[in-house]
Design a protein around this motif. Structure first.
Motif, PDB file in Angstrom:
ATOM      1  N   LEU A 174       0.898  -1.326   0.103  1.00 52.47           N
ATOM      2  CA  LEU A 174       0.048   0.073  -0.010  1.00 52.47           C
ATOM      3  C   LEU A 174       0.845   1.308  -0.033  1.00 52.47           C
ATOM      4  O   LEU A 174       0.307   2.313  -0.385  1.00 52.47           O
ATOM      5  CB  LEU A 174      -1.004   0.066   1.453  1.00 52.47           C
ATOM      6  N   ALA A 187      -4.788   4.689   1.811  1.00 53.62           N
ATOM      7  CA  ALA A 187      -4.704   4.206   0.326  1.00 53.62           C
ATOM      8  C   ALA A 187      -5.596   4.148  -0.378  1.00 53.62           C
ATOM      9  O   ALA A 187      -5.691   4.368  -1.600  1.00 53.62           O
ATOM     10  CB  ALA A 187      -3.949   2.579   0.250  1.00 53.62           C
ATOM     11  N   TYR A 188      -6.963   4.040  -0.061  1.00 46.01           N
ATOM     12  CA  TYR A 188      -8.420   3.771  -0.849  1.00 46.01           C
ATOM     13  C   TYR A 188      -9.380   4.937  -0.611  1.00 46.01           C
ATOM     14  O   TYR A 188     -10.240   5.039  -1.314  1.00 46.01           O
ATOM     15  CB  TYR A 188      -8.792   2.235  -0.716  1.00 46.01           C
ATOM     16  N   THR A 240       0.896   3.527  -3.126  1.00 48.59           N
ATOM     17  CA  THR A 240      -0.614   4.228  -3.287  1.00 48.59           C
ATOM     18  C   THR A 240      -0.781   5.458  -2.371  1.00 48.59           C
ATOM     19  O   THR A 240      -1.251   6.278  -2.827  1.00 48.59           O
ATOM     20  CB  THR A 240      -1.605   3.072  -3.217  1.00 48.59           C
ATOM     21  N   ASN A 271      -1.349   9.203  -3.314  1.00 48.86           N
ATOM     22  CA  ASN A 271      -2.624   9.792  -3.053  1.00 48.86           C
ATOM     23  C   ASN A 271      -2.123  11.283  -2.402  1.00 48.86           C
ATOM     24  O   ASN A 271      -2.587  12.428  -2.764  1.00 48.86           O
ATOM     25  CB  ASN A 271      -3.148   9.184  -1.716  1.00 48.86           C
TER      26      ASN A 271
END
Lengths: 210, 265, 217
Positions: free
Chosen positions: A34, C92-93, A37, A41
């Motif tokens: 992760l 992350a999401y 990512t 972000n």
């Protein structure tokens, strides 16, 4: 005695150690999967705002197909014996310098306000404004988020420091203060004025150099 | 001078403007549980202030020297196993929560043992609250605030030093003490009032805290006004431009361009 | 072990009779802090569900190996690990959400609900019961904080899940989305639940138990 103490210690704590190793492995795996990512972000949060702040929302969409290059810079400004750093994004379209976007922060009414400001290449006018982070009073101070209020700043000249006024703004450098949130309005204009004063010289120099 | 202003603003912010209990809602459990009598409330407040200061010191040291990317201690240790440039980029922030909570609970244990052995009167007055404090959110919250001001800043030179961290912790504890003592004072009076049966205990405490929070909101804006009054902007003197490394540029080019019109998320 | 509650009982108990927030007054910090709108309340519930479920299952699996004086360390270690995972996952999401929730995700570590469930249920009972208990308690937690969030969001902004539900003429009660609104709403809700419990306690016991048994069958 010592050997016995050691065995005793391991018989007591082996579970904690095994768990610690397992969890450590789990977290390392998480970080590998992760980590990128999350980093992306963080960068994208500001970066994806950059085109519209330089070219305007409508124009930015057309340009997204053609080449556009955004380069993050760090500008250090010496001020009162201290270095203040700005994150500046240099935006180029078809190899030509199109404008600058800078991230800047200052004290608002309740907490820090963090904004992105777009400038033209010569830092002569403001091409966009976006509020990244604020904790102003909902319903009053957080009206600085509204597109209508932020729209006032578009195409304002940076020659004279901007000044928020109560009632109707008349002169070119005046900005309508939000009713009931004069301090928040003033905070945003102050952040812009400081950023302009600090960055005009270094950025124009860099624009000339190219 | 500007450092002093910074300290004053942090202290004021932690104690009054953004009070730990009434603005951030941390430490609510003891706030509800131990606010029946003023002397108990004061003892709890002192114990929290004491532990929070120790925890802030430990977490500042761990964050700065071990956890933050490129921290000296972790770089030095990793330097024995991997090449120097890999060691410099080592980032242990993912471990921060585990490290903080273990640091807090073990320091509470040590403090309790030490105080019990060497200062029995002190132990009598607030030692009984110490174990309760381990699971007090206020302590971990202070550690996390310090961490976000070290790890999360864009400008490494603006990261908090030990002084700022300790001031935040001490005045956060003072703010907690102020809130819990006021609450205990009100609750002592409330015992004499005719509170409706379902609201006795937690219900009325919450409603009173709501009114207190409303009163504390009156402090909002004091810091921005004070900062304006104390600092005078000086014109900039010199500037330096640094180009970012290639990774940042690659990341920049990969970015998808936005399609939605500008609206705040 | 004979008098330990079964999985179904644990599940039902978590939702209302032993509701963690409203009855046991545990986990008040997130209940007040992240309830300004429904989305953050639900994200918080999700995070708590994940952490509580994983912590309960792991504790239950190793319950026979636990040394009594080391159990708190093991619980803390487990909880902190899963909180870190939940936090990274959100970053992350659901990046914006993780920014909004800020420190309140890591503060799940010191949320008394989780350590209390590990201690009371998971360290004594089988994996299945512990899992059911975790889900029941999380649903109870979710219901309580959603109730607060719904009141605060509707009165404070006129929206529900960001969709306008009240007429535009509604003067937003801004105070509801500010800290005082959280305390007031929660205080009134506790009063309401206590009042309901006293009313219910006056009725015959049989009526109260019936729904639980019919669901268990």
């Amino acid at each position: 005695m010592t050997a016995q103490g050691k065995t005793h210690f391991f018989s007591q704590a082996w579970l904690v150690l095994v768990l610690a190793i397992c969890f450590g492995g789990l977290l390392a795996g998480m970080q590998i999967v992760l980590g990128p990512t999350i980093e992306a972000n963080k960068i994208n949060e500001t970066l994806e705002r950059v085109p519209e702040l330089v070219f305007g929302a409508a124009h930015a969409k057309e340009l997204s197909e053609t080449g556009m290059e955004i380069k993050p810079l760090s500008v250090g400004v010496e001020k009162a014996g201290k270095t203040v750093r700005y994150n500046v994004y240099e935006t180029k379209s078809d190899g030509r310098l199109a404008g600058w976007v800078t991230k800047s922060a200052g004290q608002g009414y309740a907490d820090k306000i963090e904004i992105l400001i777009g400038f033209d290449p010569q830092v002569e006018k403001i091409t966009g404004l976006f509020v990244l982070d604020q904790k102003e009073t909902p319903g009053l101070g957080n009206k600085i988020l509204e597109a209508g209020w932020r729209g006032q700043f578009l195409d304002k000249s940076t020659a004279k420091p901007l000044a928020p006024v109560k009632g109707q703004a008349k002169a070119g450098h005046e900005i309508d203060a939000i009713t009931g949130a004069t301090i928040s309005s003033k905070a945003v204009t102050d952040i812009i004025n400081t950023a302009v004063a600090d960055l005009r010289q270094p950025l124009t120099d860099k624009a000339k150099g190219q | 001078m500007s450092y002093l202003i910074d300290i004053i603003l942090i202290a004021l912010g932690a104690a009054l403007i953004n009070n730990f209990v009434l603005h951030y809602f941390v430490g609510i459990c003891p706030f509800v549980g131990v606010s029946r009598r003023i002397d108990m409330a004061f003892g709890m407040g002192c114990a929290v202030t004491f532990v929070i200061t120790i925890a802030a010191f430990i977490s500042w040291a761990i964050t700065t020297f071990v956890l933050v990317p490129g921290a000296p201690l972790s770089r030095w240790i990793a330097g024995f196993f991997v090449p120097a440039e890999t060691a410099a980029g080592i980032d242990l922030t993912i471990l921060s929560y585990i490290v903080y909570i273990l640091a807090i609970s073990s320091s509470v244990q040590f403090v309790e043992m030490y105080v019990r052995k060497f200062y029995p009167p002190l132990y009598k007055s607030f030692g009984v609250y110490l174990p309760l404090i381990t699971t007090n959110c206020a302590i971990l919250f202070a550690c996390l605030t310090i961490m976000s001001n070290i790890v999360g800043v864009d400008d490494p030179s603006a990261a908090w030093d030990l002084g700022r961290s300790l001031i935040l912790a001490i005045f956060g504890g003072v703010g907690f003490t102020i809130a819990i003592v006021i609450m205990a004072g009100i609750r002592e009076e409330l015992d004499l009032c005719d509170v409706p049966e379902p609201f006795k205990g937690a219900g009325i405490t919450m409603i009173v805290s709501g009114i207190m929070a409303l009163a504390f909101m009156g402090f909002t804006g004091v810091d921005s006004g004070l900062k304006k009054a104390l600092t005078a902007e000086k014109p900039s003197a010199a500037a330096r431009i640094e180009e970012h490394p290639a990774e940042a540029i690659i990341a920049a080019q990969k970015t998808t361009m936005p399609t939605a019109e500008q609206s705040h998320p | 072990m004979a008098d330990q509650p079964t999985a179904t009982e644990r599940f039902i108990q978590g939702i209302l009779p032993e509701n963690p927030v409203l009855r046991q007054l545990l986990g008040l910090c997130p209940a007040l802090a992240v309830t300004a709108n429904m989305k953050s309340a639900l994200t918080m519930t999700g995070a708590v569900l994940f952490v509580l479920f994983c912590a309960n299952v792991i504790t239950s699996l190793i319950r026979n190996l636990l040394k009594p004086h080391l159990r708190i360390v093991v619980f803390t270690l487990t909880i902190a690990t899963f909180v870190t995972i939940a936090d990274r996952f959100l970053a992350a999401y659901l990046y914006q959400m993780s920014k909004t929730l800020g420190p309140y995700i890591p503060l799940i570590i010191v949320n008394c609900i989780i350590i209390c469930r590990c201690e009371v249920c998971a360290s004594k009972q089988s994996v299945f019961v512990a899992g059911a208990d975790a889900i029941g308690q999380s649903i109870g937690f979710g219901l309580a904080i959603s109730a607060i969030a719904a009141v605060r969001e509707i009165l404070g902004t006129g929206n529900f899940f960001d969709i306008p539900v009240l007429p535009a003429a509604w003067p937003d009660w801004v105070v509801m989305v500010l800290p005082p609104g959280a305390f007031l709403t929660f205080g009134l809700l506790i009063g309401l639940v206590n009042w309901y419990e006293t009313v219910r306690a006056q009725r015959p016991v049989r009526e109260v138990l019936e729904p639980a048994q019919s669901e268990g069958a």
